[in-house]
Design a protein around this motif. Structure first.
Motif, PDB file in Angstrom:
ATOM      1  N   TRP A 124       9.621  24.924  20.430  1.00 37.06           N
ATOM      2  CA  TRP A 124       8.585  25.642  21.169  1.00 37.06           C
ATOM      3  C   TRP A 124       9.019  25.722  22.626  1.00 37.06           C
ATOM      4  CZ3 TRP A 124       4.118  27.230  18.631  1.00 37.06           C
ATOM      5  CH2 TRP A 124       3.987  26.764  17.317  1.00 37.06           C
ATOM      6  N   PHE A 125       8.872  26.887  23.216  1.00 32.85           N
ATOM      7  CA  PHE A 125       9.263  27.095  24.602  1.00 32.85           C
ATOM      8  C   PHE A 125       8.143  27.788  25.366  1.00 32.85           C
ATOM      9  CE2 PHE A 125      13.149  27.197  22.109  1.00 32.85           C
ATOM     10  CZ  PHE A 125      13.966  26.312  22.807  1.00 32.85           C
ATOM     11  N   ARG A 126       7.959  27.363  26.599  1.00 31.28           N
ATOM     12  CA  ARG A 126       7.092  28.084  27.521  1.00 31.28           C
ATOM     13  C   ARG A 126       8.008  28.709  28.565  1.00 31.28           C
ATOM     14  NH1 ARG A 126       4.190  27.034  32.062  1.00 31.28           N
ATOM     15  NH2 ARG A 126       4.685  24.814  32.044  1.00 31.28           N
ATOM     16  N   ILE A 127       7.779  29.980  28.873  1.00 30.91           N
ATOM     17  CA  ILE A 127       8.632  30.747  29.766  1.00 30.91           C
ATOM     18  C   ILE A 127       7.861  31.041  31.061  1.00 30.91           C
ATOM     19  CG2 ILE A 127      10.072  32.810  29.995  1.00 30.91           C
ATOM     20  CD1 ILE A 127      10.822  31.106  27.521  1.00 30.91           C
ATOM     21  N   ALA A 128       8.518  30.824  32.202  1.00 24.12           N
ATOM     22  CA  ALA A 128       7.940  31.150  33.503  1.00 24.12           C
ATOM     23  C   ALA A 128       9.040  31.735  34.383  1.00 24.12           C
ATOM     24  CB  ALA A 128       7.342  29.909  34.162  1.00 24.12           C
ATOM     25  N   GLU A 129       8.708  32.782  35.090  1.00 25.91           N
ATOM     26  CA  GLU A 129       9.664  33.425  35.996  1.00 25.91           C
ATOM     27  C   GLU A 129      10.953  33.816  35.269  1.00 25.91           C
ATOM     28  OE1 GLU A 129      10.155  30.870  39.421  1.00 25.91           O
ATOM     29  OE2 GLU A 129       7.997  30.525  39.521  1.00 25.91           O
ATOM     30  N   GLY A 130      10.820  34.202  33.987  1.00 27.23           N
ATOM     31  CA  GLY A 130      11.966  34.661  33.209  1.00 27.23           C
ATOM     32  C   GLY A 130      12.874  33.569  32.678  1.00 27.23           C
ATOM     33  N   ALA A 131      12.449  32.320  32.800  1.00 24.30           N
ATOM     34  CA  ALA A 131      13.283  31.208  32.338  1.00 24.30           C
ATOM     35  C   ALA A 131      12.435  30.190  31.579  1.00 24.30           C
ATOM     36  CB  ALA A 131      13.954  30.532  33.534  1.00 24.30           C
ATOM     37  N   VAL A 132      13.091  29.401  30.737  1.00 24.40           N
ATOM     38  CA  VAL A 132      12.398  28.346  29.992  1.00 24.40           C
ATOM     39  C   VAL A 132      11.975  27.263  30.983  1.00 24.40           C
ATOM     40  CG1 VAL A 132      12.677  26.506  28.295  1.00 24.40           C
ATOM     41  CG2 VAL A 132      13.657  28.770  27.852  1.00 24.40           C
ATOM     42  N   ILE A 133      10.681  26.925  30.963  1.00 19.98           N
ATOM     43  CA  ILE A 133      10.177  25.888  31.850  1.00 19.98           C
ATOM     44  C   ILE A 133       9.683  24.656  31.079  1.00 19.98           C
ATOM     45  CG2 ILE A 133       7.815  26.768  32.041  1.00 19.98           C
ATOM     46  CD1 ILE A 133       8.215  25.982  35.157  1.00 19.98           C
ATOM     47  N   GLU A 134       9.517  24.796  29.755  1.00 25.10           N
ATOM     48  CA  GLU A 134       9.051  23.656  28.961  1.00 25.10           C
ATOM     49  C   GLU A 134       9.534  23.813  27.523  1.00 25.10           C
ATOM     50  OE1 GLU A 134       4.865  21.215  28.441  1.00 25.10           O
ATOM     51  OE2 GLU A 134       4.783  23.323  29.012  1.00 25.10           O
ATOM     52  N   HIS A 135       9.883  22.679  26.916  1.00 25.37           N
ATOM     53  CA  HIS A 135      10.377  22.667  25.527  1.00 25.37           C
ATOM     54  C   HIS A 135       9.790  21.470  24.794  1.00 25.37           C
ATOM     55  CE1 HIS A 135      13.224  20.811  22.601  1.00 25.37           C
ATOM     56  NE2 HIS A 135      13.174  22.025  22.102  1.00 25.37           N
ATOM     57  N   TRP A 136       9.440  21.687  23.545  1.00 26.89           N
ATOM     58  CA  TRP A 136       9.104  20.615  22.618  1.00 26.89           C
ATOM     59  C   TRP A 136       9.484  21.072  21.229  1.00 26.89           C
ATOM     60  CZ3 TRP A 136       5.879  23.712  25.243  1.00 26.89           C
ATOM     61  CH2 TRP A 136       4.853  24.373  24.585  1.00 26.89           C
ATOM     62  N   ALA A 137       9.533  20.138  20.269  1.00 24.16           N
ATOM     63  CA  ALA A 137      10.060  20.492  18.951  1.00 24.16           C
ATOM     64  C   ALA A 137       9.411  19.676  17.843  1.00 24.16           C
ATOM     65  CB  ALA A 137      11.571  20.275  18.918  1.00 24.16           C
ATOM     66  N   ASN A 138       9.488  20.236  16.638  1.00 29.22           N
ATOM     67  CA  ASN A 138       9.187  19.524  15.393  1.00 29.22           C
ATOM     68  C   ASN A 138      10.494  19.516  14.619  1.00 29.22           C
ATOM     69  OD1 ASN A 138       6.399  19.332  15.930  1.00 29.22           O
ATOM     70  ND2 ASN A 138       6.118  21.423  15.239  1.00 29.22           N
ATOM     71  N   ARG A 139      10.985  18.309  14.288  1.00 31.59           N
ATOM     72  CA  ARG A 139      12.289  18.192  13.627  1.00 31.59           C
ATOM     73  C   ARG A 139      12.146  17.356  12.353  1.00 31.59           C
ATOM     74  NH1 ARG A 139      13.233  15.973  18.784  1.00 31.59           N
ATOM     75  NH2 ARG A 139      13.420  14.034  17.640  1.00 31.59           N
ATOM     76  N   ASP A 140      13.049  17.591  11.431  1.00 29.03           N
ATOM     77  CA  ASP A 140      13.108  16.798  10.201  1.00 29.03           C
ATOM     78  C   ASP A 140      14.101  15.648  10.409  1.00 29.03           C
ATOM     79  OD1 ASP A 140      13.096  15.753   7.669  1.00 29.03           O
ATOM     80  OD2 ASP A 140      14.005  17.509   6.715  1.00 29.03           O
ATOM     81  N   ASP A 141      13.717  14.677  11.231  1.00 30.01           N
ATOM     82  CA  ASP A 141      14.604  13.554  11.521  1.00 30.01           C
ATOM     83  C   ASP A 141      14.840  12.670  10.297  1.00 30.01           C
ATOM     84  OD1 ASP A 141      14.817  14.466  14.120  1.00 30.01           O
ATOM     85  OD2 ASP A 141      13.389  13.022  14.938  1.00 30.01           O
ATOM     86  N   LEU A 142      13.841  12.523   9.432  1.00 28.96           N
ATOM     87  CA  LEU A 142      14.031  11.734   8.218  1.00 28.96           C
ATOM     88  C   LEU A 142      15.050  12.412   7.306  1.00 28.96           C
ATOM     89  CD1 LEU A 142      13.423   9.352   6.381  1.00 28.96           C
ATOM     90  CD2 LEU A 142      11.450  10.628   5.505  1.00 28.96           C
ATOM     91  N   GLY A 143      14.949  13.731   7.151  1.00 28.33           N
ATOM     92  CA  GLY A 143      15.925  14.465   6.347  1.00 28.33           C
ATOM     93  C   GLY A 143      17.334  14.306   6.895  1.00 28.33           C
ATOM     94  N   LEU A 144      17.477  14.356   8.209  1.00 31.15           N
ATOM     95  CA  LEU A 144      18.777  14.150   8.849  1.00 31.15           C
ATOM     96  C   LEU A 144      19.305  12.756   8.525  1.00 31.15           C
ATOM     97  CD1 LEU A 144      20.883  15.143  11.121  1.00 31.15           C
ATOM     98  CD2 LEU A 144      19.501  13.733  12.635  1.00 31.15           C
TER      99      LEU A 144
END
Length: 180
Positions: A124-144
């Motif tokens: 997930w990304f939030r964009i401000a002023e044409g650039a990524v300003i925030e990131h978060w994720a949902n990952r399958d760490d157990l599968g990895l």
């Protein structure tokens, strides 16, 4: 403010793809100087810095552990100033993966298994002023972890983890001796 959905989608997709092979100038072109990664808590201290340098440090941390690292983008969905990117991350573990505590001290180390993996993620990304300003994720760490043989661990792998964690806590020079 409502943004052009195709611009949001392109920025978000690029932010994911450069993790595999982008250079610092690539990160500077995509990430806002104040960008924050909500996923950095278990990463090395350099990854916790805001802005392009922190995200680039995350990429280098992942690349040190995983060879043939890549992301395949399946879908991108946008809304107002945000974008969600559904991906599959794949690669091969050829280096020790080190997880850090809140103080930046190695908490656990997973020595290389040579195994390959492919796991789904949603970024997930939030964009401000044409650039990524925030990131978060949902990952399958157990599968990895299952695909790489970290869980369930064998007694031999538990011993290798103990040695790798000890080496990581002593510093980078000793960590390289545990990669066998």
């Amino acid at each position: 403010m409502v943004h052009d959905p195709s611009d949001l989608a392109q920025s978000a997709a690029r932010a994911v793809l450069i993790m595999a092979d982008g250079s610092l100038p690539d990160f500077e072109a995509v990430f806002h100087p104040e960008a924050y990664n909500r996923e950095c808590a278990a990463e090395p201290p350099a990854c916790r810095e805001p802005g392009p340098a922190g995200f680039y440090a995350t990429a280098l941390w992942l690349r040190t552990t995983y060879s043939d690292l890549r992301w395949e983008i399946h879908e991108t969905v946008t809304s107002q100033d945000s974008a969600a990117v559904h991906t599959t991350m794949s690669g091969r573990q050829t280096g020790t993966f080190v997880v850090y505590d809140a103080n930046g001290i190695p908490e656990q180390a997973f020595p290389a298994t040579g195994g390959s993996f492919a796991v789904t993620q949603t970024h997930w990304f939030r964009i401000a002023e044409g650039a990524v300003i925030e990131h978060w994720a949902n990952r399958d760490d157990l599968g990895l972890a299952q695909q790489l043989g970290w869980v369930p661990p064998t007694p031999v792998y538990l011993f290798r983890m103990w040695r790798a964690t000890r080496a990581a806590r002593r510093g980078p020079a000793s960590a390289s001796t545990t990669a066998e």
